[in-house]
Motif scaffolding. Structure first.
Motif, PDB file in Angstrom:
ATOM      1  N   GLY A 417       0.110  -0.986  -0.110  1.00  0.00           N
ATOM      2  CA  GLY A 417       0.134   0.194  -0.216  1.00  0.00           C
ATOM      3  C   GLY A 417       1.031   1.060  -0.097  1.00  0.00           C
ATOM      4  O   GLY A 417       2.122   1.373  -0.337  1.00  0.00           O
ATOM      5  N   LYS A 418       0.647   2.122   0.797  1.00  0.00           N
ATOM      6  CA  LYS A 418       1.389   3.857   1.125  1.00  0.00           C
ATOM      7  C   LYS A 418       2.960   3.232   0.934  1.00  0.00           C
ATOM      8  O   LYS A 418       3.542   4.543   1.558  1.00  0.00           O
ATOM      9  N   PHE A 419       2.849   2.230   2.462  1.00  0.00           N
ATOM     10  CA  PHE A 419       3.804   2.397   2.903  1.00  0.00           C
ATOM     11  C   PHE A 419       5.207   1.816   1.494  1.00  0.00           C
ATOM     12  O   PHE A 419       6.139   0.763   2.092  1.00  0.00           O
ATOM     13  N   CYS A 420       4.865   1.760   0.305  1.00  0.00           N
ATOM     14  CA  CYS A 420       5.330   1.120  -0.993  1.00  0.00           C
ATOM     15  C   CYS A 420       6.982   1.838  -0.696  1.00  0.00           C
ATOM     16  O   CYS A 420       6.778   2.984  -0.895  1.00  0.00           O
ATOM     17  N   ALA A 421       8.514   1.431  -0.461  1.00  0.00           N
ATOM     18  CA  ALA A 421       9.305   1.751  -0.704  1.00  0.00           C
ATOM     19  C   ALA A 421       9.687   2.685  -2.201  1.00  0.00           C
ATOM     20  O   ALA A 421      10.375   3.594  -1.975  1.00  0.00           O
ATOM     21  N   VAL A 422       9.235   2.004  -3.091  1.00  0.00           N
ATOM     22  CA  VAL A 422       9.431   2.301  -4.595  1.00  0.00           C
ATOM     23  C   VAL A 422       9.081   4.287  -4.704  1.00  0.00           C
ATOM     24  O   VAL A 422       9.466   5.465  -4.800  1.00  0.00           O
TER      25      VAL A 422
END
Length: 437
Positions: A417-422
């Motif tokens: 989700g919004k924790f996506c590193a990219v």
């Protein structure tokens, strides 16, 4: 235009660059003259029977991309040729460079001829499988001439290579009977030759009449794949004396074929512990003077029925990196059943991953290009581009679409989700606020 050479090897030795060589050199980013020189010494083969009109030629050799073979064909219990043709088209669409028809029931010739008319992949067969079916006589009733005539029939139908178990001899009978092997002979063709010799008291016809077979293969430019009748069928039998002695004999037969301008591949072990794979590749390279090595797997453990496409992919990656040129796929159905369409797909993808990983490690020209494109697409979170460069776009898209996040479809997946590193890095480097909650 009439060819002034019989085989691709003869052409190479006459300094001729054939149309097939030009196609392969373009695919492999290799200078045509270098390709030709490697073919003249037997280190690269292009199986290309002139009667296989639909063929899209490919080369096999250590200096080229690792190629994949798919085994198909009907049996007494699974005899729908339409299903087999569906598997063929699936294999072609997934990028398999070779299809072997191992049919062992019914009238096999129409399907074989259909393959040689319609399939762009290389076509291989194992003529001894077809001998009993073609003549409708039991094994002990067949003569040496019968076996040789079936090789001729397959060559005339247009197959590009034939697996022949030429290296097993009457000496092997005594080795097996007095030896310590757990699995004896697990090669289907090898076991049939062993049984025929045991019942008739005669020498292996593929060994005794090898010169006659070379005449056929030279006439039709059929590549010989020298079958490993004594390949190990379990880890305990790997790299034993029976396997190595057969390999020595295959090295001698390789030279005899080269003396007649006939192309040769060497078939390799099936079950091998990881720590023995590289050594097996080096031994073959030495004994068979660099002839392309064609391996089944190899499988690195004996205890994973249902997952042997994975055990084979592990071994295949090591083998290809260590010198194998050609991987025979293994499916989840190995040791259990005739593979269905889904099994074929799983087996091809597993083998392609192994081959591709090895080609990257070997630093072959262009081998990593697709990976670099994928990395760029992932950095941009461009999902369509990621699917474009995926080895299996259909599966990748299906998985994502079945589990989309509730919002921000373009930015994230349902894993992070919004924790996506990219996503976080893209926003941070652009000076934007990174919203998590």
């Amino acid at each position: 235009m009439e060819r002034n050479y019989k085989t691709q090897m003869e052409a190479a030795r006459k300094w001729i660059i054939t149309p097939e060589m030009k196609i392969v050199s373009e695919k492999e980013h290799m200078d045509p003259e270098k390709l030709r020189d490697l073919m003249s010494s037997g280190k690269i083969v292009i199986p290309a029977n002139p009667r296989h009109k639909s063929l899209d030629p490919n080369g096999i050799g250590r200096a080229l991309r690792t190629k994949i073979n798919v085994n198909l064909g009907i049996s007494r219990d699974c005899k729908d040729y339409n299903v087999e043709m569906e598997k063929v088209m699936k294999a072609v669409n997934l990028g398999a460079e070779s299809v072997m028809d191992l049919s062992s029931h019914g009238n096999t010739q129409p399907f074989r001829q259909k393959l040689c008319t319609e399939c762009p992949s290389m076509i291989g067969t194992v003529p001894i499988y077809d001998s009993v079916i073609h003549y409708q006589r039991d094994l002990a009733e067949l003569t040496a001439k019968d076996f040789v005539d079936v090789v001729r029939l397959h060559a005339e139908d247009g197959v590009d290579f034939v697996t022949l178990h030429c290296g097993i001899t009457r000496k092997t009978i005594e080795q097996i009977r007095s030896g310590q092997r757990k699995m004896n002979i697990v090669s289907r063709g090898g076991s049939l030759v062993f049984a025929w010799m045991s019942m008739t008291g005669q020498e292996n016809p593929f060994y005794e009449y090898y010169d006659d077979i070379l005449d056929i293969c030279r006439e039709h430019d059929v590549t010989i794949s020298l079958g490993d009748a004594c390949r190990p069928g379990c880890l305990s039998d790997a790299s034993d004396g029976v396997q190595i002695e057969e390999l020595i004999r295959l090295g001698e037969l390789t030279q005899r074929a080269w003396d007649r301008d006939v192309q040769v591949m060497i078939e390799g072990p099936g079950h091998v512990p990881m720590d023995q794979i590289a050594a097996n590749m080096k031994v073959e390279e030495s004994i068979c003077k660099g002839a392309p090595f064609y391996v089944l797997g190899p499988l690195v453990t004996d205890i994973a029925p249902g997952y042997d496409h994975i055990t084979a992919a592990i071994g295949g990656a090591i083998a290809a990196y260590s010198g194998a040129s050609f991987l025979c796929y293994v499916t989840p159905a190995e040791h259990l059943a005739l593979p269905n369409v889904d099994d074929v797909r799983e087996g091809i993808i597993a083998s392609k991953i192994a081959a591709h990983a090895a080609d990257i490690a070997k630093h072959l020209p262009g081998a990593r290009d697709q990976d670099d494109h994928m990395a760029e697409a992932r950095r941009k979170l461009d999902w369509d581009e990621q699917f474009k460069y995926a080895m299996d776009p259909e599966t990748a898209r299906s998985i994502r679409d079945s589990r989309l996040p509730e919002d921000d479809h373009s930015d994230t997946c349902s894993m992070c989700g919004k924790f996506c590193a990219v996503r976080s890095m893209n926003k941070a480097l652009a000076g934007e606020m990174i919203d998590i909650l």
